[in-house]
Design a protein around this motif. Structure first.
Motif, mmCIF file in Angstrom:
data_model
loop_
_atom_site.group_PDB
_atom_site.id
_atom_site.type_symbol
_atom_site.label_atom_id
_atom_site.label_comp_id
_atom_site.label_asym_id
_atom_site.label_seq_id
_atom_site.Cartn_x
_atom_site.Cartn_y
_atom_site.Cartn_z
ATOM 1 N N GLY A 177 -18.872 2.204 85.339
ATOM 2 C CA GLY A 177 -19.208 1.410 84.166
ATOM 3 C C GLY A 177 -19.409 2.222 82.910
ATOM 4 O O GLY A 177 -20.034 1.759 81.955
ATOM 5 N N ILE A 178 -18.877 3.451 82.882
ATOM 6 C CA ILE A 178 -19.035 4.337 81.725
ATOM 7 C C ILE A 178 -17.671 4.586 81.098
ATOM 8 O O ILE A 178 -16.701 4.866 81.799
ATOM 9 N N ASN A 179 -17.601 4.491 79.792
ATOM 10 C CA ASN A 179 -16.374 4.793 79.076
ATOM 11 C C ASN A 179 -16.648 5.872 78.043
ATOM 12 O O ASN A 179 -17.703 5.890 77.407
ATOM 13 N N MET A 180 -15.705 6.794 77.894
ATOM 14 C CA MET A 180 -15.861 7.866 76.914
ATOM 15 C C MET A 180 -15.880 7.266 75.509
ATOM 16 O O MET A 180 -15.051 6.411 75.185
ATOM 17 N N PRO A 181 -16.814 7.687 74.672
ATOM 18 C CA PRO A 181 -16.916 7.108 73.326
ATOM 19 C C PRO A 181 -15.691 7.421 72.476
ATOM 20 O O PRO A 181 -15.106 8.505 72.574
ATOM 21 N N PHE A 182 -15.314 6.434 71.668
ATOM 22 C CA PHE A 182 -14.238 6.535 70.672
ATOM 23 C C PHE A 182 -12.833 6.522 71.268
ATOM 24 O O PHE A 182 -11.863 6.371 70.515
ATOM 25 N N LEU A 183 -12.692 6.692 72.601
ATOM 26 C CA LEU A 183 -11.353 6.718 73.186
ATOM 27 C C LEU A 183 -10.794 5.305 73.225
ATOM 28 O O LEU A 183 -11.288 4.446 73.935
ATOM 29 N N HIS A 184 -9.753 5.055 72.443
ATOM 30 C CA HIS A 184 -9.114 3.751 72.337
ATOM 31 C C HIS A 184 -10.112 2.676 71.915
ATOM 32 O O HIS A 184 -10.115 1.559 72.437
ATOM 33 N N GLU A 185 -10.967 3.028 70.950
ATOM 34 C CA GLU A 185 -11.904 2.069 70.384
ATOM 35 C C GLU A 185 -11.586 1.888 68.903
ATOM 36 O O GLU A 185 -10.814 2.646 68.316
ATOM 37 N N GLY A 186 -12.215 0.861 68.297
ATOM 38 C CA GLY A 186 -12.004 0.609 66.886
ATOM 39 C C GLY A 186 -12.733 1.629 66.028
ATOM 40 O O GLY A 186 -13.406 2.520 66.525
ATOM 41 N N GLY A 187 -12.607 1.484 64.725
ATOM 42 C CA GLY A 187 -13.223 2.430 63.815
ATOM 43 C C GLY A 187 -12.286 3.572 63.476
ATOM 44 O O GLY A 187 -11.271 3.801 64.147
ATOM 45 N N MET A 188 -12.632 4.307 62.436
ATOM 46 C CA MET A 188 -11.769 5.371 61.959
ATOM 47 C C MET A 188 -11.584 6.480 63.004
ATOM 48 O O MET A 188 -10.491 7.023 63.160
ATOM 49 N N ILE A 189 -12.638 6.816 63.728
ATOM 50 C CA ILE A 189 -12.526 7.885 64.728
ATOM 51 C C ILE A 189 -11.609 7.452 65.869
ATOM 52 O O ILE A 189 -10.735 8.202 66.311
ATOM 53 N N GLY A 190 -11.803 6.221 66.354
ATOM 54 C CA GLY A 190 -10.960 5.720 67.436
ATOM 55 C C GLY A 190 -9.505 5.644 67.030
ATOM 56 O O GLY A 190 -8.607 6.006 67.808
ATOM 57 N N ILE A 191 -9.250 5.161 65.815
ATOM 58 C CA ILE A 191 -7.873 5.085 65.322
ATOM 59 C C ILE A 191 -7.283 6.480 65.174
ATOM 60 O O ILE A 191 -6.121 6.724 65.514
ATOM 61 N N GLY A 192 -8.103 7.414 64.690
ATOM 62 C CA GLY A 192 -7.637 8.789 64.536
ATOM 63 C C GLY A 192 -7.260 9.414 65.868
ATOM 64 O O GLY A 192 -6.246 10.116 65.978
ATOM 65 N N ILE A 193 -8.066 9.159 66.908
ATOM 66 C CA ILE A 193 -7.763 9.688 68.237
ATOM 67 C C ILE A 193 -6.457 9.099 68.758
ATOM 68 O O ILE A 193 -5.611 9.814 69.318
ATOM 69 N N SER A 194 -6.275 7.793 68.568
ATOM 70 C CA SER A 194 -5.033 7.147 69.022
ATOM 71 C C SER A 194 -3.820 7.722 68.297
ATOM 72 O O SER A 194 -2.775 7.962 68.908
ATOM 73 N N LEU A 195 -3.960 7.956 66.999
ATOM 74 C CA LEU A 195 -2.852 8.530 66.239
ATOM 75 C C LEU A 195 -2.537 9.944 66.712
ATOM 76 O O LEU A 195 -1.365 10.335 66.787
ATOM 77 N N PHE A 196 -3.574 10.699 67.043
ATOM 78 C CA PHE A 196 -3.364 12.063 67.554
ATOM 79 C C PHE A 196 -2.596 12.025 68.877
ATOM 80 O O PHE A 196 -1.655 12.792 69.077
ATOM 81 N N ILE A 197 -3.003 11.127 69.779
ATOM 82 C CA ILE A 197 -2.340 11.026 71.080
ATOM 83 C C ILE A 197 -0.888 10.597 70.912
ATOM 84 O O ILE A 197 0.021 11.129 71.569
ATOM 85 N N ILE A 198 -0.656 9.639 70.005
ATOM 86 C CA ILE A 198 0.719 9.207 69.738
ATOM 87 C C ILE A 198 1.537 10.371 69.173
ATOM 88 O O ILE A 198 2.716 10.545 69.507
ATOM 89 N N GLY A 199 0.908 11.177 68.324
ATOM 90 C CA GLY A 199 1.599 12.335 67.773
ATOM 91 C C GLY A 199 2.022 13.312 68.855
ATOM 92 O O GLY A 199 3.154 13.814 68.856
ATOM 93 N N ILE A 200 1.120 13.585 69.809
ATOM 94 C CA ILE A 200 1.454 14.497 70.902
ATOM 95 C C ILE A 200 2.550 13.901 71.786
ATOM 96 O O ILE A 200 3.482 14.597 72.209
ATOM 97 N N ALA A 201 2.441 12.601 72.078
ATOM 98 C CA ALA A 201 3.471 11.945 72.889
ATOM 99 C C ALA A 201 4.823 12.012 72.186
ATOM 100 O O ALA A 201 5.864 12.247 72.831
ATOM 101 N N THR A 202 4.823 11.817 70.872
ATOM 102 C CA THR A 202 6.069 11.870 70.109
ATOM 103 C C THR A 202 6.673 13.272 70.134
ATOM 104 O O THR A 202 7.893 13.434 70.302
ATOM 105 N N LEU A 203 5.837 14.291 69.990
ATOM 106 C CA LEU A 203 6.329 15.669 70.022
ATOM 107 C C LEU A 203 6.850 16.035 71.406
ATOM 108 O O LEU A 203 7.708 16.917 71.530
ATOM 109 N N ASN A 204 6.352 15.369 72.443
ATOM 110 C CA ASN A 204 6.882 15.597 73.787
ATOM 111 C C ASN A 204 8.351 15.219 73.877
ATOM 112 O O ASN A 204 9.076 15.739 74.731
ATOM 113 N N LEU A 205 8.784 14.292 73.024
ATOM 114 C CA LEU A 205 10.198 13.928 73.014
ATOM 115 C C LEU A 205 11.070 15.132 72.675
ATOM 116 O O LEU A 205 12.172 15.278 73.205
#
Length: 254
Positions: A177-205
């Motif tokens: 029942g525990i979730n890591m804070p900000f991971l795939h959550e709303g707010g600027m930090i959560g959005i920033g983390i998602s954008l970072f992950i998408i960036g890494i996934a894109t560079l994997n291409l």
């Protein structure tokens, strides 16, 4: 959302570059090179298209008929096959198409969950953005705007491994029942983390495109066309899921 998030965690567990580096070496250090029918870039592209078509077929079916069985079976079965192919690359011509079919069941089920929660429009946007990123990175690679050097390759693989480790920890914590804070959550930090992950996934291409050419230049065996194609599909699925998540976060923030 805890149940929803638990089944939509995905990453690229395939260390493509290490696998390619070992392609021409059998157990015991015996060198293996294809003398008469080596892998080609065009062959790997064709295999990627075949796997993409297979994935699309089962994705559409599971999207129309969502089921926990498809979700679990696709996710676990796909992961098992990727791990098997990572150690037994010569089995890729048989296992890679099966992987594509299983992964399609997973992708379609996840897509149905997002469509039910945020509307069908989010699916169209995610597919469009994923394809746009794919072709953008293909252009970047072909134009030489970003060179896939050893340092670049190592950095992206380390970042990918770090993200995958975070996902594993988060999945483990979610059972309590525990979730890591900000991971795939709303707010600027959560959005920033998602954008970072998408960036890494894109560079994997870029690593996937480079793996096609490197394996062909090494005259890797023909079965590596399927293995490299599988690596590209893994990255695309990861990227698509991450784009879906980001769009869901942005939709929830409205």
């Amino acid at each position: 959302m805890a149940f929803f998030d638990r089944f939509t965690k995905s990453s690229n567990p395939l260390l493509k570059e290490e696998a390619i580096a070992k392609t021409n070496t059998l157990d015991g250090g015996i060198t293996q090179r294809a003398e008469t029918d080596p892998m080609t870039v065009s062959g790997a592209v064709n295999k990627s298209l075949i796997m993409g078509a297979l994935l699309l077929i089962t994705s559409l079916y599971s999207f129309a008929n969502p089921s926990p069985l498809f979700l679990w079976g696709g996710a676990i079965g796909g992961l098992v096959l990727v791990l098997v192919m990572s150690f037994k690359r010569h089995l890729s011509p048989t296992l890679a198409p099966i992987y594509a079919l299983l992964e399609g069941l997973f992708v379609g089920s996840v897509t149905a969950m997002y469509a039910a929660g945020f509307g069908a429009g989010i699916v169209f946007q995610a597919v469009l953005l994923t394809m746009a990123l794919l072709f953008m990175m293909l252009f970047v690679y072909k134009a030489g705007l970003i060179k896939v050097t050893q340092k670049f390759r190592t950095g992206i693989l380390m970042a990918t491994g770090g993200i995958f480790l975070v996902y594993l920890i988060n999945i483990g914590l979610s059972f309590f029942g525990i979730n890591m804070p900000f991971l795939h959550e709303g707010g600027m930090i959560g959005i920033g983390i998602s954008l970072f992950i998408i960036g890494i996934a894109t560079l994997n291409l870029l690593l996937d495109f480079d793996s096609f050419e490197r394996a062909a230049a090494m005259r890797a065996p023909k079965y590596m066309e399927w293995f490299c194609a599988m690596g590209l599909i893994v990255t695309l699925v990861w990227l698509y899921i991450e784009v879906l998540r980001l769009l869901a976060i942005l939709s929830s923030s409205d």
